[in-house]
Design an enzyme around this catalytic site. Structure first.
Site, PDB file in Angstrom:
ATOM      1  N   ASP A 118     -12.261 -28.620   8.523  1.00 28.44           N
ATOM      2  CA  ASP A 118     -11.331 -29.680   8.130  1.00 28.44           C
ATOM      3  C   ASP A 118     -11.333 -30.814   9.155  1.00 28.44           C
ATOM      4  O   ASP A 118     -11.381 -31.999   8.799  1.00 28.44           O
ATOM      5  CB  ASP A 118      -9.909 -29.138   8.000  1.00 28.44           C
ATOM      6  CG  ASP A 118      -9.805 -28.004   7.008  1.00 28.44           C
ATOM      7  OD1 ASP A 118     -10.743 -27.844   6.216  1.00 28.44           O
ATOM      8  OD2 ASP A 118      -8.797 -27.279   7.036  1.00 28.44           O
ATOM      9  N   HIS A 120      -5.308 -26.016  10.802  1.00 27.55           N
ATOM     10  CA  HIS A 120      -6.462 -26.436  10.013  1.00 27.55           C
ATOM     11  C   HIS A 120      -7.676 -25.625  10.421  1.00 27.55           C
ATOM     12  O   HIS A 120      -7.781 -25.161  11.568  1.00 27.55           O
ATOM     13  CB  HIS A 120      -6.766 -27.926  10.233  1.00 27.55           C
ATOM     14  CG  HIS A 120      -5.961 -28.844   9.369  1.00 27.55           C
ATOM     15  ND1 HIS A 120      -6.259 -29.077   8.045  1.00 27.55           N
ATOM     16  CD2 HIS A 120      -4.872 -29.594   9.655  1.00 27.55           C
ATOM     17  CE1 HIS A 120      -5.381 -29.928   7.548  1.00 27.55           C
ATOM     18  NE2 HIS A 120      -4.521 -30.259   8.506  1.00 27.55           N
ATOM     19  N   HIS A 139      -4.068 -35.524  10.000  1.00 28.58           N
ATOM     20  CA  HIS A 139      -3.707 -35.821  11.390  1.00 28.58           C
ATOM     21  C   HIS A 139      -4.938 -36.282  12.181  1.00 28.58           C
ATOM     22  O   HIS A 139      -4.853 -37.212  12.990  1.00 28.58           O
ATOM     23  CB  HIS A 139      -3.108 -34.579  12.052  1.00 28.58           C
ATOM     24  CG  HIS A 139      -1.694 -34.307  11.641  1.00 28.58           C
ATOM     25  ND1 HIS A 139      -1.355 -33.847  10.390  1.00 28.58           N
ATOM     26  CD2 HIS A 139      -0.512 -34.433  12.321  1.00 28.58           C
ATOM     27  CE1 HIS A 139      -0.043 -33.695  10.315  1.00 28.58           C
ATOM     28  NE2 HIS A 139       0.495 -34.047  11.468  1.00 28.58           N
TER      29      HIS A 139
END
Length: 427
Positions: free
Chosen positions: A360, A356, A313
């Site tokens: 990350d 996350h 994302h």
């Protein structure tokens, strides 16, 4: 040399010869008199510059191959001496097809055929996008800058639609492969009871917001719509789409490797993750197709675990943001600000949802931005054309960008032709 020049040189043997009769020895003597003895070997012995060639030498010639002078002070001082020489021999310049009106008037407003006017901007960067001699270009081919200098404005970029189609196939394949890898890593996700969430400063300090991940995806959807509008109206939309597909595909291919090699523990107890969901290959493929068709978004009903290193994302948000800001005019401050706000708020919502780890998101942002900047730096400077190493290490880049000479200008046009009714009404 013509017969007239030979006669002229013979009659001026005793006195100072005309610059048209200068040999490399005369140029060497002139360089020594001007204080540039260190460059005699380079300019006279190795590159055999005579009177005519030294008279038409430009700052671009000094900076670029094969001369490539490195000392800025020497470049500027040598250009001052050459300009004095050009001023003293303006009649010779005119015979050679160059004009010197700008330098003689002192106004700095050079004509397109002047020696320096079309080669350099404020910072000395080259702006000509063609290898044609300056004298062969007409005045309407240049766009005048506020300091009176000119830039060639009629460079045509080949859309190369077949390469764009090839890059689209590449990114679709990578997304499909990523979906399959996500199914594999979901089955290998560490047991939540045995491997609790890893310590994370942000996740430990900020309480989870249940609706935050949906907001992160909403930011991505808005940013994607902005990009699609820019892409639709951009004159060079084929090149932009090709670059987006090649970059996005490359980053996600790298993501496949990182998340397959290392499986991190689930970052939050709220995530319902359990391995061994798909027993046979057919079930895995069906699951991969579901992830691929749903774009990997929770808004479309896709829920995955284990694909943490690094955040997909964040990659999409950052890549769209950089493409929007790169391919819109610098004066569109509202669009640029909105794009960055959506990017940064989207990243914050990813972390606030505890979907996350912070590492990350950080690695995703760093890899995406660096790859985007490296790609465009190579493309804009055309460094890969002189670098064998770039062609070896970035073969796909060299393939897609081999015919794009320099930066892509931000020009816009209506993508569809006018309907026949409008053509009859407004011509």
């Amino acid at each position: 040399m013509s017969e007239r020049f030979r006669k002229e040189c013979k009659t001026m043997v005793v006195s100072q010869p005309s610059i048209r009769c200068w040999t490399t020895k005369h140029v060497a003597k002139w360089l020594k008199e001007e204080g540039f003895s260190d460059y005699v070997d380079l300019l006279c012995n190795r590159h055999r510059l005579d009177g005519t060639s030294i008279l038409t030498l430009t700052e671009y010639d000094l900076r670029s191959p094969p001369l490539e002078l490195k000392v800025l002070g020497d470049i500027k001082r040598l250009m001052v001496s050459i300009r004095k020489l050009q001023k003293q021999n303006s009649d010779v310049l005119e015979e050679l097809g160059y004009t010197y009106e700008g330098w003689l008037s002192g106004s700095g407003a050079h004509s397109p055929n002047s020696i320096q006017g079309s080669d350099w901007l404020y910072n000395g960067d080259p702006v000509r996008d063609s290898d044609e001699p300056v004298a062969s270009l007409s005045a309407d081919q240049y766009q005048q800058y506020t300091n009176g200098k000119y830039k060639q404005h009629t460079r045509r970029l080949d859309p190369e639609y077949w390469k764009t189609i090839l890059s689209s196939v590449y990114v679709v394949f990578v997304f499909g492969f990523t979906s399959f890898v996500m199914v594999i890593v979901h089955e290998r996700v560490p047991d939540m009871q045995t491997y609790p969430p890893l310590p994370d400063i942000f996740l430990d300090s900020v309480p989870r917001i249940p609706w935050a991940f949906a907001m992160a995806e909403a930011c991505g959807v808005v940013l994607c719509n902005i990009w699609l509008l820019v892409l639709l109206l951009h004159k060079h939309r084929s090149i932009l789409l090709r670059r987006l597909c090649s970059l996005m595909g490359t980053v996600f291919m790298l993501r496949c490797i990182t998340m397959f090699v290392t499986s991190l523990s689930v970052p939050g107890q709220h995530l319902q993750c359990s391995g061994k969901l798909n027993s046979d290959m057919w079930a895995k493929l069906k699951r991969a197709v579901a992830i691929w068709s749903g774009f990997g978004m929770t808004l479309t009903g896709v829920h995955t675990c284990g694909d943490y290193m690094f955040s997909g994302h964040t990659v999409v948000l950052t890549m769209l943001n950089f493409f929007v800001t790169e391919y819109t005019p610098r004066g569109w401050n509202f669009i640029h600000t909105l794009s960055w706000v959506l990017n940064l708020f989207g990243i914050f919502f990813i972390l606030a949802a505890h979907e996350h780890y912070s590492i990350d998101v950080f690695i995703a942002f760093y890899i995406t931005t660096r790859l985007f900047l490296y790609y465009h730096t190579l493309a804009n400077t055309r460094a890969y054309q002189q670098s064998r190493r770039a062609r070896i290490w970035f073969p796909m880049f060299s393939f897609f960008e081999c015919n794009v000479n320099g930066p892509v200008p931000n020009e816009y046009c209506w993508p569809f032709s006018k309907p026949s009714i409008l053509k009859r009404l407004i011509g």
